[in-house]
Design a protein around this motif. Structure first.
Motif, mmCIF file in Angstrom:
data_model
loop_
_atom_site.group_PDB
_atom_site.id
_atom_site.type_symbol
_atom_site.label_atom_id
_atom_site.label_comp_id
_atom_site.label_asym_id
_atom_site.label_seq_id
_atom_site.Cartn_x
_atom_site.Cartn_y
_atom_site.Cartn_z
ATOM 1 N N ALA A 126 42.570 47.560 30.457
ATOM 2 C CA ALA A 126 42.523 47.803 29.012
ATOM 3 C C ALA A 126 43.675 47.457 28.015
ATOM 4 N N SER A 145 45.826 34.953 40.490
ATOM 5 C CA SER A 145 45.358 35.924 39.548
ATOM 6 C C SER A 145 46.195 36.840 39.262
ATOM 7 N N ALA A 187 37.622 52.451 33.786
ATOM 8 C CA ALA A 187 36.630 51.950 34.787
ATOM 9 C C ALA A 187 36.473 52.650 35.977
ATOM 10 N N ALA A 229 44.646 41.848 35.658
ATOM 11 C CA ALA A 229 43.677 41.257 34.905
ATOM 12 C C ALA A 229 42.465 42.380 34.697
ATOM 13 N N ASP A 230 41.987 42.462 33.423
ATOM 14 C CA ASP A 230 40.906 43.249 33.056
ATOM 15 C C ASP A 230 41.234 44.492 32.838
ATOM 16 N N PHE A 265 43.380 50.920 33.220
ATOM 17 C CA PHE A 265 41.854 50.635 33.518
ATOM 18 C C PHE A 265 41.025 51.702 33.096
#
Length: 524
Positions: A161, A154, A176, A158-159, A174
Motif C-alpha cells: 500500500a 520482481s 491484506a 510489489a502490491d 500491506f
C-alpha cells in the motif's frame, strides 16, 4: 547452494549472472559465470569463514558464510580473473580435496574479468535446476540469465500500500490478509528469510510489513547457514521503525479505529493521531449457542449510544424482546468494546449497569437477575416488568412492560430442562415467537456434543420447545396435536405420494389409515 553462489557474484559487483548447463563425457555441469570483480587469491575459496571480500563489502554484509564452501565434497572447477587488472587462473577441486589438506594446483588460463564456477550436476538436481534458478532470481537485485534468457525479477514490495525508504532499507506496508509467521518477511539482497516483524490490527484494517534491505550493515544473517536474521540491537531498531512507519501511514489516512493501547503506543513513538473514529457495533443479545453468529445491526456512530453490559443469554434475549416492543431505546444500544476504553468519547458514554425483571404472582413480588432466581414454576404471572438502570453523567431508571421471561433453576446452567417460562398473558406472544426465544436462550449443542450432530440436536430441541410453547399458550390438547403434527411432518410426510394423501384416525389401541386422492381445488 545456488543462492550462495549467486550472492557471491552479486557482492563482487556483477551486473549479470549467467546460469547454464554444459554437456561433457562425464555428465552435465552447471556453469555459473559473472562479470564481477573476480577473485585475486585462489586460497580464499577453501577457507571457511575467510571471505576475501574488501572492507566495504565485509562491513556492509558480513559475508563470511558458506559461500563457495557450500560446494564442499563435490567436484568443482573455478576460473577467475580479478579487476582492474590481473591474470586469469583455474583450479580443479576433487571431492576429497576439500578436507585432505593436500596442495591443489593453480594454473593460468585465459578468462574474462569475473568468475566462473562449474560443478557436476546430480541427476535429481538437473530436473529441478530451472525451478531453483527462477526462485533464486525472483528477488535478486542483479540480472540473472538461464541458458541465455533473462529470468523474471520482481520487487519484493510489489502490491504494498505504501513503501517507506529509511536507514538503508525499504519497508513495504500491506493492508491484506497476513502471511503466516514462518513465511519470509525480509529480502536480504535476493535471499528471503522469515523474521518476526510488527503488525497493527485496527477494527477494520490489518497492517503488516515486509522489508527489503538495500544498505544496512548492522542487519546481518546468522552464519553459516544464513537462513535467519541475527537478533541484535539493529533488528530491534528496525522493528521500532516498522511499527512507527505503520502508525505514520495510518495517521496520513486521516481516521483510524485503533485500540486505545495502540493509540498510546503511537504517541510514544512520536506519531500524533486523533482519537479513534467513534463507531461501535450495535447491540446484539447474547446467544446460548456460542457457535451461532449473528450479523447484528452493524456499526453505529457513538454520539447518542448507550452501552449494554453483558448479562448472559437468558436475561439479554428476554430483555431484547421487551425493548423491541417498547421502542424507546431502538437503535440506541451498543455492545461494549474494551479496546476503546480510554478514549474520551467512549468513557463518556452512558451504560446499562443493571438488568432485572420484577415479577408479581399472587400478591408476592419476585426479582430475576443474573444472580437472583425466583423459583417460580412456568405459567402466567400478574405483573412482569423489565427494569433497566442506566449509569453515567445522568443516571436513569427505565421500566418496560415485558411479555415473557425465561429463568432457570440454576443461575449458571442454562438448559431447556431447567427452564421456567413466565408469561404476562396467554396472548403476550405467539408460539413461534416463544420457540425462537427458547432456542436463543437455551439451545447449545456443545452442552451435549457427544449426543449427535448440531442439526439433529437442534431438531430435537425445537420439537420439545414447540410442545412447551403450545402447551403454555394454547393448552395441553393443542400441545398434543402440535407434537403429533411435528412428528408426522419430520418422520412421515416426505414419503406421501404426489397427488395423494393419507387420512388417519389414531387411537391408543388402534390406528386406522387410508390413502386417497387429493381433492381438486374448487373452481373460482
Amino acid at each position: 547452494m545456488l543462492t550462495e553462489l549467486i550472492q557471491n557474484a552479486r557482492r563482487a559487483g556483477a551486473t549479470t549472472i549467467d546460469l547454464d548447463v554444459a554437456e561433457a563425457e562425464d555428465g552435465q555441469w552447471l556453469v555459473i559465470a559473472d562479470d564481477g570483480a573476480g577473485i585475486a587469491d585462489p586460497a580464499v575459496i577453501l577457507a571457511l569463514g575467510r571471505s576475501g571480500w574488501d572492507d566495504e563489502v565485509a562491513v556492509r554484509e558480513d559475508p563470511a558464510g558458506m559461500g563457495v564452501f557450500s560446494l564442499a565434497g563435490r567436484r568443482v572447477e573455478i576460473r577467475s580473473r580479478p579487476r582492474p587488472s590481473g591474470d586469469g587462473w583455474r583450479v580443479a577441486i576433487a571431492p576429497g580435496d576439500w578436507e585432505s589438506g593436500a596442495p591443489i594446483a593453480v594454473t593460468a588460463c585465459d578468462h574474462p574479468f569475473g568468475t566462473e564456477t562449474r560443478l557436476l550436476l546430480d541427476d535429481e538436481w538437473a530436473k529441478t535446476l530451472e525451478a531453483a534458478a527462477i526462485s533464486a532470481a525472483r528477488y535478486c537485485p542483479t540480472r540473472i540469465r538461464f541458458k541465455g534468457l533473462p529470468l523474471a525479477q520482481s520487487d519484493w514490495l510489489a502490491d504494498a500500500a505504501v513503501i517507506v525508504e529509511t536507514d538503508g532499507v525499504r519497508i513495504g506496508l500491506f493492508n491484506a490478509p497476513r502471511t503466516a509467521h514462518y513465511q519470509p518477511r525480509i529480502n536480504f539482497h535476493g535471499l528471503t528469510v522469515p523474521c518476526t516483524l510488527p503488525s497493527v490490527d485496527e477494527k477494520d484494517r490489518s497492517w503488516w510489513a515486509r522489508v527489503d534491505i538495500v544498505d544496512a550493515p548492522a542487519l546481518q544473517l546468522v552464519l553459516p547457514a544464513r537462513g535467519e536474521m541475527v537478533e541484535n540491537d539493529a533488528l530491534d531498531a528496525l522493528r521500532d521503525t516498522v511499527r512507527k512507519a505503520i502508525y505514520s501511514h495510518i495517521a496520513s489516512l486521516g481516521s483510524h479505529r485503533l485500540s486505545f493501547v495502540q493509540w498510546t503506543e503511537a504517541r510514544q513513538l512520536g506519531v500524533d493521531l486523533p482519537e479513534a473514529t467513534p463507531l461501535l457495533r450495535g447491540w446484539t443479545p447474547a446467544n446460548a449457542d456460542l457457535n451461532s453468529v449473528s450479523d447484528g445491526p452493524g456499526l453505529i456512530p457513538a454520539g447518542e449510544l448507550v452501552l449494554m453490559e453483558h448479562f448472559g443469554a437468558p436475561l439479554e434475549q428476554c430483555a431484547a424482546l421487551a425493548l423491541v416492543r417498547d421502542g424507546r431505546l431502538e437503535g440506541a444500544l451498543a455492545d461494549p468494546d474494551d479496546a476503546m476504553a480510554g478514549y474520551g468519547w467512549y468513557d463518556a458514554l452512558p451504560r446499562i449497569t443493571s438488568l432485572r425483571f420484577e415479577i408479581e404472582r399472587e400478591g408476592t413480588a419476585h426479582v430475576f437477575d443474573s444472580e437472583t432466581l425466583t423459583g417460580l414454576e412456568s405459567g402466567m404471572v400478574d405483573r412482569l416488568d423489565l427494569v433497566i438502570e442506566i449509569g453515567g453523567a445522568r443516571p436513569e431508571t427505565l421500566i418496560v412492560s415485558a411479555p415473557v421471561v425465561v429463568e432457570y433453576d440454576d443461575a449458571h446452567h442454562w438448559g431447556f430442562e431447567e427452564a421456567n417460562v413466565l408469561l404476562a398473558s396467554r396472548d403476550a406472544l405467539s408460539p413461534d415467537e416463544l420457540v425462537d426465544l427458547l432456542e436463543a436462550s437455551c439451545f447449545c449443542a456443545s452442552d451435549d456434543r457427544e449426543a449427535d450432530s448440531w442439526d439433529t440436536q437442534n431438531d430435537r430441541f425445537l420439537l420439545d420447545a414447540r410442545e412447551m410453547a403450545t402447551r403454555l399458550l394454547l393448552g395441553d390438547d393443542a400441545a398434543l396435536v402440535e407434537r403429533l403434527r411435528a412428528i408426522i411432518s419430520y418422520r412421515a410426510q416426505w414419503f406421501v405420494p404426489e397427488g395423494r394423501q393419507f387420512a388417519a384416525v389414531i387411537g391408543r389401541s388402534a390406528i386406522d389409515i387410508r390413502i386417497e386422492p387429493v381433492s381438486p381445488a374448487p373452481a373460482s
